[in-house]
Design an enzyme around this catalytic site. Structure first.
Site, PDB file in Angstrom:
ATOM      1  N   LYS A 216     -10.877   0.295   5.028  1.00 51.49           N
ATOM      2  CA  LYS A 216     -10.071  -0.539   4.152  1.00 51.49           C
ATOM      3  C   LYS A 216     -10.574  -1.992   4.213  1.00 51.49           C
ATOM      4  CE  LYS A 216      -5.362  -1.893   3.851  1.00 51.49           C
ATOM      5  NZ  LYS A 216      -4.375  -2.150   4.894  1.00 51.49           N
TER       6      LYS A 216
ATOM      7  N   LYS B 242       0.185  15.450  -3.748  1.00 51.49           N
ATOM      8  CA  LYS B 242       0.703  15.713  -2.406  1.00 51.49           C
ATOM      9  C   LYS B 242       1.879  14.774  -2.082  1.00 51.49           C
ATOM     10  CE  LYS B 242      -0.944  14.477   2.136  1.00 51.49           C
ATOM     11  NZ  LYS B 242      -2.034  14.204   3.039  1.00 51.49           N
TER      12      LYS B 242
ATOM     13  N   LYS C 119       4.418   9.201   1.349  1.00 54.93           N
ATOM     14  CA  LYS C 119       5.041   7.885   1.185  1.00 54.93           C
ATOM     15  C   LYS C 119       4.149   6.957   0.371  1.00 54.93           C
ATOM     16  CE  LYS C 119       8.028   6.290   4.890  1.00 54.93           C
ATOM     17  NZ  LYS C 119       7.935   5.688   6.219  1.00 54.93           N
TER      18      LYS C 119
END
Ligand code: TRP
Length: 330
Positions: free
Chosen positions: A116, A200, A203
């Protein structure tokens, strides 16, 4: 009654959703009927990301109430707060010294942070604290402290359980046979539990169905499930329908077959199918939801259960620490 010890920790970072429940906690709860079970709220594991004490405490109660309400068998299980057992801090320190740094570098969660940061052009270790970096050591300490044989977890945690086994093996090779070797047991593949938008359930996609939403919210969420535009009398492929794919996890074999046929023969519209799904999930969750609400308004009862669990966990853990101390320090 099996003599294998089942163990799992649940991180208190919010109400579990149906994907979490089916992925890990359902099999833990089922196995607690026939196994010695160690279940704890992994509040120390929440600390690398949740930096507000009130939130940690609130989520800790929610998880305790959740697992009790869903039917953890307290005749065979102990339930406690990870941070209440002092031995965990000790074992964590001991294990630090046999854990290769390279193992931590390979951890999926740490690598995801590096990626990231690389994508956004940040420093590789931006936002990485040592709690995150050494997360798998603390988790290994959890597993090894209580002599777990089987660790039911979602697929995302499989690597961590394998690390615990690796660390136990390093340790045993160096110091003799001190630790039992644990094995992961993976529940329903999370990829097979679709969320409201068909991807899927996760959250991070904001498409989840929380286990304990009020009934009206549960209904609203289910009615929001995304479908294609087929009419009620058109045949539909159940295996491509989020409605059917969720129904499968809650209904019995005859009910599943029945809904399947209604889909395939163009005998039901999506709106009615959603109502059937809602009724099914709601009846599954209705009694647990009442128990959950009761416990959340009687946190003194939760405190008692957790204190009792911590005392029993401490007795087991201290024996492990004695063995480790003797092996490492003489
Ligand atoms: N890391 C697990 C999760 O994020 C929680 C956890 C902490 C755990 N300690 C554990 C799971 C020990 C199994 C065994 O879901």
């Amino acid at each position: 009654m099996s003599d294998k010890v089942i163990l799992t920790g649940i991180k208190p970072t919010g109400m579990p959703h149906i994907g979490n429940y089916l992925g890990a906690y359902k099999s833990l709860i089922e196995m607690s009927n026939s196994h010695k079970t160690v279940a704890f709220i992994a509040d120390l594991h929440a600390l690398n990301s949740v930096h507000d004490a009130k939130t940690v405490k609130q989520h800790t109660y929610e998880i305790a109430a959740f697992i009790l309400a869903m039917g953890l068998n307290m005749d065979n299980a102990i339930l406690f707060r990870q941070s209440d057992v002092d031995a965990i801090y000790k074992l964590n320190t001991f294990l630090m010294n046999v854990t290769p740094k390279g193992l931590m570098n390979r951890a999926h969660s740490y690598k995801a942070m590096l990626e990231k940061n690389a994508a956004s052009g940040d420093d590789p270790d931006n936002g990485v604290n040592m709690g995150l970096y050494t997360y798998p050591i603390l988790m290994s300490a959890d597993i090894l402290l209580y002599n777990a044989d089987i660790v039911p977890v979602g697929a995302d945690q499989k690597q961590h359980v394998e690390f615990a086994r690796d660390i136990a093996e390093y340790f045993n090779r160096m110091y003799g046979n001190v630790f039992r070797l644990p094995e992961p047991q993976i529940g329903v593949d999370a990829g097979l539990i679709p969320g409201l938008d068909g991807r899927k359930m996760s959250k991070s996609y904001d498409n989840t169905i929380p286990v304990f939403a009020p009934e009206s919210e549960l209904r609203k969420k289910i009615m929001r499930i995304v479908t294609d535009s087929k009419l009620p009398d058109e045949p539909k492929n159940p295996d491509e329908s989020t409605i059917y794919l969720l129904y499968k996890h809650f209904a019995n074999a005859a009910e599943i077959k029945n809904l399947r046929e209604l889909f395939e023969n163009g005998k039901i519209g999506y709106g009615d199918a959603k109502k059937i799904l809602f009724e099914k999930i709601n009846s599954y969750l209705d009694a647990p939801r009442k128990r959950y609400e009761y416990l959340m308004s009687h946190t003194d009862e939760l405190d008692k259960i957790l204190a009792d669990g911590a005392a029993r966990a401490t007795a087991i853990a201290n024996k492990t620490i004695e063995r480790v101390r003797r092996a490492m320090l003489g």
